[in-house]
Design an enzyme around this catalytic site. Sequence first.
Site, PDB file in Angstrom:
ATOM      1  N   ARG A  88      -9.487 -11.602  -3.482  1.00  0.00           N
ATOM      2  CA  ARG A  88      -9.522 -10.149  -3.656  1.00  0.00           C
ATOM      3  C   ARG A  88      -9.894  -9.735  -5.078  1.00  0.00           C
ATOM      4  NH1 ARG A  88      -7.248  -7.781   0.908  1.00  0.00           N
ATOM      5  NH2 ARG A  88      -5.683  -9.069   1.941  1.00  0.00           N
TER       6      ARG A  88
ATOM      7  N   ASP B 184     -25.707  -2.777  -2.011  1.00  0.00           N
ATOM      8  CA  ASP B 184     -27.101  -2.341  -2.114  1.00  0.00           C
ATOM      9  C   ASP B 184     -27.248  -0.866  -1.778  1.00  0.00           C
ATOM     10  OD1 ASP B 184     -27.854  -4.910  -2.853  1.00  0.00           O
ATOM     11  OD2 ASP B 184     -28.692  -5.422  -0.887  1.00  0.00           O
TER      12      ASP B 184
ATOM     13  N   HIS C  92      -9.079   1.431  -5.388  1.00  0.00           N
ATOM     14  CA  HIS C  92      -8.220   0.519  -4.631  1.00  0.00           C
ATOM     15  C   HIS C  92      -6.777   0.931  -4.867  1.00  0.00           C
ATOM     16  CE1 HIS C  92     -11.531  -2.056  -3.601  1.00  0.00           C
ATOM     17  NE2 HIS C  92     -11.932  -1.949  -4.863  1.00  0.00           N
ATOM     18  N   ILE C  93      -6.014   0.993  -3.812  1.00  0.00           N
ATOM     19  CA  ILE C  93      -4.613   1.402  -3.899  1.00  0.00           C
ATOM     20  C   ILE C  93      -3.797   0.359  -4.652  1.00  0.00           C
ATOM     21  CG2 ILE C  93      -2.545   1.863  -2.515  1.00  0.00           C
ATOM     22  CD1 ILE C  93      -4.510   3.108  -0.420  1.00  0.00           C
ATOM     23  N   SER C  94      -4.027  -0.896  -4.342  1.00  0.00           N
ATOM     24  CA  SER C  94      -3.316  -1.977  -5.037  1.00  0.00           C
ATOM     25  C   SER C  94      -4.157  -2.472  -6.209  1.00  0.00           C
ATOM     26  CB  SER C  94      -3.032  -3.135  -4.071  1.00  0.00           C
ATOM     27  OG  SER C  94      -4.252  -3.751  -3.676  1.00  0.00           O
TER      28      SER C  94
ATOM     29  N   ASN D 200     -13.327   3.575  -1.256  1.00  0.00           N
ATOM     30  CA  ASN D 200     -12.459   2.411  -1.154  1.00  0.00           C
ATOM     31  C   ASN D 200     -13.054   1.568  -0.030  1.00  0.00           C
ATOM     32  OD1 ASN D 200     -10.537   0.468  -0.611  1.00  0.00           O
ATOM     33  ND2 ASN D 200      -8.804   1.851  -0.897  1.00  0.00           N
TER      34      ASN D 200
ATOM     35  N   HIS E  29     -15.222  -7.241  -1.201  1.00  0.00           N
ATOM     36  CA  HIS E  29     -15.370  -8.637  -1.602  1.00  0.00           C
ATOM     37  C   HIS E  29     -16.474  -9.370  -0.858  1.00  0.00           C
ATOM     38  CE1 HIS E  29     -11.426  -7.387  -2.903  1.00  0.00           C
ATOM     39  NE2 HIS E  29     -11.084  -7.227  -1.652  1.00  0.00           N
TER      40      HIS E  29
ATOM     41  N   TYR F 188       0.792  -1.226   0.000  1.00  0.00           N
ATOM     42  CA  TYR F 188       0.000   0.000   0.000  1.00  0.00           C
ATOM     43  C   TYR F 188       0.827   1.280   0.000  1.00  0.00           C
ATOM     44  CZ  TYR F 188      -3.595  -3.381   1.137  1.00  0.00           C
ATOM     45  OH  TYR F 188      -4.438  -4.462   1.103  1.00  0.00           O
TER      46      TYR F 188
END
Length: 154
Positions: free
Chosen positions: A114, A90, A103-105, A77, A83, A26
């Site tokens: 993931r 919803d 998402h950072i990665s 994020n 997941h 990260y």
Amino acid sequence: MATAGPILVLNGPNLNLLGQRQPEVYGSATLDDVEALCREVAAGYGREIDARQSNHEGVLIDWIHEARERASGVVINPGGYTHTSVALCDAIATLGVPVVEVHISNIHGREEFRRRSLVSSVVDGVVCGLGPEGYPVAVDWICRRQRGSGGVAD
């Protein structure tokens, strides 16, 4: 919704530990650094950021419900809830403003569990793998989209 409201930047579980948790994945930027990047981009458009973080799913859902009335866009994020949380998915689906998942990665290059995002099916776009720089990209997209449509998200 008009662009008068702030852009809500939401961060889910463990993102309060940015800069400390798994820096090899990260990076070293903190959540404060990420928020500063978002504020800088938004200010260039005369816009404001409302940045929040919670480790609790229900709190995130409450903030999304609140965003229906007061935000002009959402950058989210969801962390690990990406997941697993049908409830978060919803809630996001009820928003009538642009929403970008960040998402950072690169979640698609990581562990199998993931690689699947429940959230992606209900957002306008996804930015992943760009590190903290993905957040201002998302903010910029929301601002440009709304500016190009006369102040209303199309």
